[in-house]
Design a protein around this motif. Structure first.
Motif, short mmCIF file in Angstrom:
data_model
loop_
_atom_site.label_atom_id
_atom_site.label_comp_id
_atom_site.label_asym_id
_atom_site.label_seq_id
_atom_site.Cartn_x
_atom_site.Cartn_y
_atom_site.Cartn_z
N PRO A 131 1.63 -5.41 -5.93
CA PRO A 131 0.60 -4.64 -5.25
C PRO A 131 0.99 -4.11 -3.88
CG PRO A 131 0.05 -6.97 -5.24
CD PRO A 131 1.21 -6.80 -6.17
N ARG A 132 1.85 -4.84 -3.16
CA ARG A 132 2.22 -4.40 -1.82
C ARG A 132 3.06 -3.12 -1.82
NH1 ARG A 132 1.48 -7.67 2.50
NH2 ARG A 132 0.49 -9.68 2.07
N LYS A 133 3.69 -2.83 -2.93
CA LYS A 133 4.48 -1.60 -3.03
C LYS A 133 3.65 -0.43 -3.57
CE LYS A 133 8.98 -3.83 -3.72
NZ LYS A 133 10.16 -3.94 -4.62
N LEU A 134 2.41 -0.69 -3.94
CA LEU A 134 1.63 0.30 -4.67
C LEU A 134 0.40 0.81 -3.93
CD1 LEU A 134 1.69 -1.70 -8.01
CD2 LEU A 134 3.09 0.30 -7.48
N GLY A 135 -0.24 -0.06 -3.14
CA GLY A 135 -1.49 0.35 -2.51
C GLY A 135 -1.76 -0.43 -1.24
N TRP A 136 -2.58 0.16 -0.38
CA TRP A 136 -2.98 -0.48 0.87
C TRP A 136 -4.28 -1.23 0.63
CZ3 TRP A 136 0.80 -0.60 4.14
CH2 TRP A 136 1.72 0.46 4.22
N PHE A 137 -4.27 -2.53 0.93
CA PHE A 137 -5.47 -3.35 0.76
C PHE A 137 -5.58 -4.30 1.95
CE2 PHE A 137 -1.84 -5.13 -1.39
CZ PHE A 137 -1.89 -6.49 -1.18
N ASP A 138 -6.54 -5.23 1.92
CA ASP A 138 -6.86 -6.00 3.12
C ASP A 138 -5.69 -6.80 3.68
OD1 ASP A 138 -6.83 -7.78 1.01
OD2 ASP A 138 -8.79 -8.67 1.44
N ASN A 139 -4.76 -7.25 2.85
CA ASN A 139 -3.68 -8.11 3.32
C ASN A 139 -2.42 -7.38 3.76
OD1 ASN A 139 -5.03 -10.53 3.14
ND2 ASN A 139 -4.42 -10.91 1.03
N ASN A 140 -2.36 -6.07 3.59
CA ASN A 140 -1.15 -5.36 4.05
C ASN A 140 -1.47 -4.10 4.86
OD1 ASN A 140 -1.94 -3.54 2.06
ND2 ASN A 140 0.08 -3.34 1.16
N SER A 141 -2.74 -3.83 5.09
CA SER A 141 -3.12 -2.59 5.76
C SER A 141 -3.51 -2.75 7.22
CB SER A 141 -4.32 -1.96 5.03
OG SER A 141 -5.47 -2.78 5.22
N GLY A 142 -3.73 -4.00 7.66
CA GLY A 142 -4.28 -4.18 8.99
C GLY A 142 -5.71 -3.73 9.05
N GLU A 143 -6.33 -3.55 7.87
CA GLU A 143 -7.72 -3.08 7.73
C GLU A 143 -7.93 -1.73 8.40
OE1 GLU A 143 -10.28 -6.31 8.90
OE2 GLU A 143 -9.88 -7.39 7.04
N ARG A 144 -6.93 -0.87 8.24
CA ARG A 144 -7.01 0.51 8.74
C ARG A 144 -6.45 1.43 7.66
NH1 ARG A 144 -9.46 -1.90 12.01
NH2 ARG A 144 -9.45 -1.73 14.28
N ASP A 160 -1.52 6.53 -4.19
CA ASP A 160 -2.72 5.91 -3.63
C ASP A 160 -3.91 5.83 -4.58
OD1 ASP A 160 -1.57 5.45 -1.02
OD2 ASP A 160 -1.81 7.59 -0.62
N MET A 161 -3.65 5.76 -5.87
CA MET A 161 -4.76 5.58 -6.81
C MET A 161 -5.32 4.15 -6.70
SD MET A 161 -5.32 8.47 -8.37
CE MET A 161 -6.16 8.27 -9.95
N GLY A 162 -4.56 3.27 -6.07
CA GLY A 162 -5.04 1.93 -5.77
C GLY A 162 -4.92 1.69 -4.29
N GLY A 163 -6.02 1.45 -3.61
CA GLY A 163 -5.96 1.17 -2.19
C GLY A 163 -5.90 2.42 -1.33
N ASN A 164 -5.76 2.21 -0.04
CA ASN A 164 -5.90 3.19 1.04
C ASN A 164 -7.37 3.53 1.21
OD1 ASN A 164 -5.02 4.51 3.24
ND2 ASN A 164 -3.87 6.10 2.20
N VAL A 165 -7.90 4.54 0.53
CA VAL A 165 -9.35 4.72 0.52
C VAL A 165 -9.84 4.77 -0.93
CG1 VAL A 165 -9.46 5.90 2.74
CG2 VAL A 165 -9.18 7.26 0.66
N SER A 166 -11.03 4.25 -1.15
CA SER A 166 -11.64 4.39 -2.46
C SER A 166 -11.96 5.86 -2.68
CB SER A 166 -12.94 3.57 -2.53
OG SER A 166 -12.68 2.19 -2.36
N GLU A 167 -12.03 6.28 -3.95
CA GLU A 167 -12.15 7.71 -4.24
C GLU A 167 -13.40 8.02 -5.05
OE1 GLU A 167 -8.51 9.31 -5.76
OE2 GLU A 167 -7.29 8.14 -4.38
#
Length: 220
Positions: A131-144, A160-167
């Motif tokens: 998951p860390r190579k695929l999308g930004w989520f609470d544990n690797n994004s710094g919540e930004r 970014d179909m997983g994580g970063n911003v919901s779509e």
């Protein structure tokens, strides 16, 4: 394998879903700013001079709109070209898609594309098993929110179909608006293939989440 057109990818369909184009990445602040500059459009938050923030809980704060981050701080314009736009309502987003000559994807189209379409390899997460190579989520994004297209795409070349911003997607029940894929503030479980159909839902058409954005689709 894939035909691209204006930063869109052809998602080849099957017996249930017709082929369609989908944006390679989420719509950025710069792209939304171009729409606003060209049309003079005023978003819901701007009309009401307030928007939803999270710092450290949900609040509606004066003067906040799509130009601000999750806590309500203005985002420097130098970042507009890399950050996905957020804090828009359904009407704000549909105004953009109409201007761009596109539309929102349906929920079924979005899920099909996120899973890799007819080229799916049935990974655990969207595009792979790490998951860390695929999308930004609470544990690797710094919540930004993070710059678009910086991690590994899925089988179709979609970022970014997983994580970063919901779509945001459309669905048969027009009384509900729904965002899929999880965001920089959510757990990685939101972009597991087995649970990706579960998104954030709201009965308020004017809901303007700082965690949600969108990408566009287009018919053949």
């Amino acid at each position: 394998m894939f035909y691209t057109k204006q930063d869109m990818i052809l998602v080849e369909g099957n017996e249930r879903i017709s082929s369609f184009y989908l944006d390679i990445r989420e719509v950025t602040m710069e792209e939304y700013a171009s729409f606003v500059e060209d049309t003079g459009y005023i978003t819901y938050c701007e009309k009401n001079n307030s928007g939803l923030i999270f710092a450290p809980s949900y609040e509606i704060v004066s003067g906040v709109n799509w130009r601000h981050d999750i806590t309500g701080k203005p985002i420097p314009k130098k970042f507009y070209k890399v950050y996905p736009v957020t804090r828009l309502t359904m009407a704000d987003i549909e105004a953009y898609t109409k201007w761009a000559g596109k539309r929102l994807p349906t929920k079924e189209e979005w899920i099909f594309a996120a899973k890799g379409g007819i080229y799916t390899k049935n990974y655990k997460y969207v595009g792979g098993n790490n998951p860390r190579k695929l999308g930004w989520f609470d544990n690797n994004s710094g919540e930004r929110r993070k710059p678009v297209s910086t991690l590994k795409p899925n089988e179709l070349g979609l970022y970014d179909m997983g994580g970063n911003v919901s779509e945001l997607v459309t669905q048969k029940n027009d009384s509900i608006v729904e965002w899929l894929g999880g965001s920089f503030f959510d757990d990685k479980d939101f972009f597991q293939l087995e649970s990706i159909h579960n998104g954030w839902k709201s009965s308020m058409k004017n809901f303007n989440t700082p965690f949600g954005g969108f990408r566009c689709a287009k018919d053949l």
